[in-house]
Design a protein around this motif. Sequence first.
Motif, PDB file in Angstrom:
ATOM      1  N   MET A  47      -7.070 -15.067 -70.562  1.00 12.32           N
ATOM      2  CA  MET A  47      -6.792 -14.851 -69.147  1.00 12.32           C
ATOM      3  C   MET A  47      -5.301 -14.976 -68.893  1.00 12.32           C
ATOM      4  O   MET A  47      -4.625 -15.766 -69.520  1.00 12.32           O
ATOM      5  N   ALA A  48      -4.846 -14.197 -67.962  1.00 11.62           N
ATOM      6  CA  ALA A  48      -3.458 -14.268 -67.522  1.00 11.62           C
ATOM      7  C   ALA A  48      -3.365 -15.214 -66.330  1.00 11.62           C
ATOM      8  O   ALA A  48      -4.337 -15.404 -65.600  1.00 11.62           O
ATOM      9  N   THR A  49      -2.204 -15.789 -66.152  1.00  9.52           N
ATOM     10  CA  THR A  49      -1.954 -16.595 -64.965  1.00  9.52           C
ATOM     11  C   THR A  49      -1.190 -15.741 -63.974  1.00  9.52           C
ATOM     12  O   THR A  49      -0.124 -15.220 -64.294  1.00  9.52           O
ATOM     13  N   VAL A  50      -1.756 -15.573 -62.788  1.00  8.98           N
ATOM     14  CA  VAL A  50      -1.118 -14.772 -61.743  1.00  8.98           C
ATOM     15  C   VAL A  50      -0.457 -15.720 -60.756  1.00  8.98           C
ATOM     16  O   VAL A  50      -1.084 -16.655 -60.261  1.00  8.98           O
ATOM     17  N   TYR A  51       0.828 -15.478 -60.512  1.00  6.95           N
ATOM     18  CA  TYR A  51       1.608 -16.254 -59.538  1.00  6.95           C
ATOM     19  C   TYR A  51       1.699 -15.437 -58.259  1.00  6.95           C
ATOM     20  O   TYR A  51       2.106 -14.274 -58.284  1.00  6.95           O
ATOM     21  N   LEU A  52       1.302 -16.051 -57.146  1.00  7.88           N
ATOM     22  CA  LEU A  52       1.244 -15.341 -55.871  1.00  7.88           C
ATOM     23  C   LEU A  52       2.320 -15.830 -54.910  1.00  7.88           C
ATOM     24  O   LEU A  52       2.573 -17.036 -54.816  1.00  7.88           O
ATOM     25  N   PRO A  53       2.898 -14.905 -54.150  1.00  2.00           N
ATOM     26  CA  PRO A  53       3.850 -15.318 -53.117  1.00  2.00           C
ATOM     27  C   PRO A  53       3.100 -15.998 -51.968  1.00  2.00           C
ATOM     28  O   PRO A  53       1.890 -15.797 -51.794  1.00  2.00           O
ATOM     29  N   SER A  54       3.808 -16.771 -51.204  1.00  2.00           N
ATOM     30  CA  SER A  54       3.159 -17.515 -50.109  1.00  2.00           C
ATOM     31  C   SER A  54       2.439 -16.592 -49.132  1.00  2.00           C
ATOM     32  O   SER A  54       1.422 -16.966 -48.566  1.00  2.00           O
ATOM     33  N   SER A  55       2.925 -15.372 -48.961  1.00  2.00           N
ATOM     34  CA  SER A  55       2.305 -14.447 -48.012  1.00  2.00           C
ATOM     35  C   SER A  55       0.909 -13.993 -48.437  1.00  2.00           C
ATOM     36  O   SER A  55       0.126 -13.531 -47.609  1.00  2.00           O
ATOM     37  N   LEU A  56       0.561 -14.142 -49.712  1.00  2.00           N
ATOM     38  CA  LEU A  56      -0.761 -13.710 -50.200  1.00  2.00           C
ATOM     39  C   LEU A  56      -1.684 -14.882 -50.527  1.00  2.00           C
ATOM     40  O   LEU A  56      -2.856 -14.671 -50.843  1.00  2.00           O
ATOM     41  N   ARG A  57      -1.205 -16.076 -50.434  1.00  2.00           N
ATOM     42  CA  ARG A  57      -2.007 -17.243 -50.818  1.00  2.00           C
ATOM     43  C   ARG A  57      -3.197 -17.491 -49.909  1.00  2.00           C
ATOM     44  O   ARG A  57      -4.174 -18.104 -50.323  1.00  2.00           O
ATOM     45  N   ARG A  58      -3.140 -16.998 -48.695  1.00  2.00           N
ATOM     46  CA  ARG A  58      -4.272 -17.216 -47.781  1.00  2.00           C
ATOM     47  C   ARG A  58      -5.547 -16.565 -48.296  1.00  2.00           C
ATOM     48  O   ARG A  58      -6.647 -16.927 -47.888  1.00  2.00           O
ATOM     49  N   TYR A  59      -5.416 -15.585 -49.199  1.00  2.87           N
ATOM     50  CA  TYR A  59      -6.583 -14.894 -49.747  1.00  2.87           C
ATOM     51  C   TYR A  59      -7.200 -15.632 -50.938  1.00  2.87           C
ATOM     52  O   TYR A  59      -8.279 -15.276 -51.381  1.00  2.87           O
ATOM     53  N   VAL A  60      -6.498 -16.644 -51.445  1.00  3.19           N
ATOM     54  CA  VAL A  60      -6.982 -17.388 -52.618  1.00  3.19           C
ATOM     55  C   VAL A  60      -6.951 -18.897 -52.355  1.00  3.19           C
ATOM     56  O   VAL A  60      -6.550 -19.675 -53.219  1.00  3.19           O
ATOM     57  N   ASP A  61      -7.350 -19.292 -51.166  1.00  2.31           N
ATOM     58  CA  ASP A  61      -7.436 -20.708 -50.794  1.00  2.31           C
ATOM     59  C   ASP A  61      -6.108 -21.440 -50.967  1.00  2.31           C
ATOM     60  O   ASP A  61      -6.072 -22.572 -51.435  1.00  2.31           O
ATOM     61  N   GLN A  62      -5.023 -20.763 -50.649  1.00  4.43           N
ATOM     62  CA  GLN A  62      -3.668 -21.330 -50.665  1.00  4.43           C
ATOM     63  C   GLN A  62      -3.163 -21.699 -52.062  1.00  4.43           C
ATOM     64  O   GLN A  62      -2.185 -22.430 -52.196  1.00  4.43           O
ATOM     65  N   ARG A  63      -3.781 -21.174 -53.094  1.00  2.99           N
ATOM     66  CA  ARG A  63      -3.317 -21.451 -54.455  1.00  2.99           C
ATOM     67  C   ARG A  63      -2.088 -20.610 -54.770  1.00  2.99           C
ATOM     68  O   ARG A  63      -2.008 -19.446 -54.398  1.00  2.99           O
ATOM     69  N   SER A  64      -1.148 -21.186 -55.488  1.00  2.00           N
ATOM     70  CA  SER A  64       0.045 -20.443 -55.888  1.00  2.00           C
ATOM     71  C   SER A  64      -0.165 -19.730 -57.222  1.00  2.00           C
ATOM     72  O   SER A  64       0.527 -18.762 -57.526  1.00  2.00           O
ATOM     73  N   THR A  65      -1.121 -20.214 -58.013  1.00  2.00           N
ATOM     74  CA  THR A  65      -1.458 -19.562 -59.280  1.00  2.00           C
ATOM     75  C   THR A  65      -2.971 -19.475 -59.401  1.00  2.00           C
ATOM     76  O   THR A  65      -3.704 -20.286 -58.842  1.00  2.00           O
ATOM     77  N   ILE A  66      -3.405 -18.488 -60.164  1.00  2.00           N
ATOM     78  CA  ILE A  66      -4.840 -18.320 -60.411  1.00  2.00           C
ATOM     79  C   ILE A  66      -5.005 -17.621 -61.762  1.00  2.00           C
ATOM     80  O   ILE A  66      -4.260 -16.689 -62.076  1.00  2.00           O
ATOM     81  N   ALA A  67      -5.942 -18.071 -62.565  1.00  2.00           N
ATOM     82  CA  ALA A  67      -6.237 -17.449 -63.848  1.00  2.00           C
ATOM     83  C   ALA A  67      -7.171 -16.268 -63.614  1.00  2.00           C
ATOM     84  O   ALA A  67      -8.195 -16.401 -62.939  1.00  2.00           O
ATOM     85  N   VAL A  68      -6.795 -15.120 -64.170  1.00  2.00           N
ATOM     86  CA  VAL A  68      -7.558 -13.889 -63.933  1.00  2.00           C
ATOM     87  C   VAL A  68      -7.714 -13.133 -65.257  1.00  2.00           C
ATOM     88  O   VAL A  68      -6.730 -12.944 -65.975  1.00  2.00           O
ATOM     89  N   PRO A  69      -8.926 -12.675 -65.574  1.00  2.30           N
ATOM     90  CA  PRO A  69      -9.125 -11.896 -66.795  1.00  2.30           C
ATOM     91  C   PRO A  69      -8.672 -10.450 -66.612  1.00  2.30           C
ATOM     92  O   PRO A  69      -8.603  -9.944 -65.497  1.00  2.30           O
ATOM     93  N   GLY A  70      -8.378  -9.803 -67.727  1.00  4.55           N
ATOM     94  CA  GLY A  70      -8.034  -8.382 -67.713  1.00  4.55           C
ATOM     95  C   GLY A  70      -7.187  -8.026 -68.916  1.00  4.55           C
ATOM     96  O   GLY A  70      -6.390  -8.837 -69.380  1.00  4.55           O
ATOM     97  N   GLU A  71      -7.362  -6.813 -69.411  1.00  4.81           N
ATOM     98  CA  GLU A  71      -6.624  -6.364 -70.586  1.00  4.81           C
ATOM     99  C   GLU A  71      -5.360  -5.599 -70.232  1.00  4.81           C
ATOM    100  O   GLU A  71      -4.529  -5.343 -71.106  1.00  4.81           O
TER     101      GLU A  71
END
Length: 89
Positions: free
Chosen positions: A1-25
């Motif tokens: 899984m990759a770690t995705v870093y999100l800007p503050s403007s998009l964190r409201r869509y992921v429970d205010q997390r700044s990073t999230i692990a996401v699968p994908g090739e």
Amino acid sequence: MATVYLPSSLRRYVDQRSTIAVPGETVSAVLTNLAATAQGLHCHLFAADKLRSFVFVSKNGQDIRLLNGLETPVESGDQIRILSSIAGG
């Protein structure tokens, strides 16, 4: 899984997390999988299934536009950073 870093403007869509692990090739798969788990995020990243022109994405510090764009391969442990520009006047 990759770690995705999100800007503050998009964190409201992921429970205010700044990073999230996401699968994908590929970067496209990672972003699509992220958007599928975060209701409302897809329209902020994509327009007609293309990355919006004001959204900047990097993989391990490199602009994906200088690599293979959305088809840039992603391996476990890679860091994907999303930056969205802010405009106003």
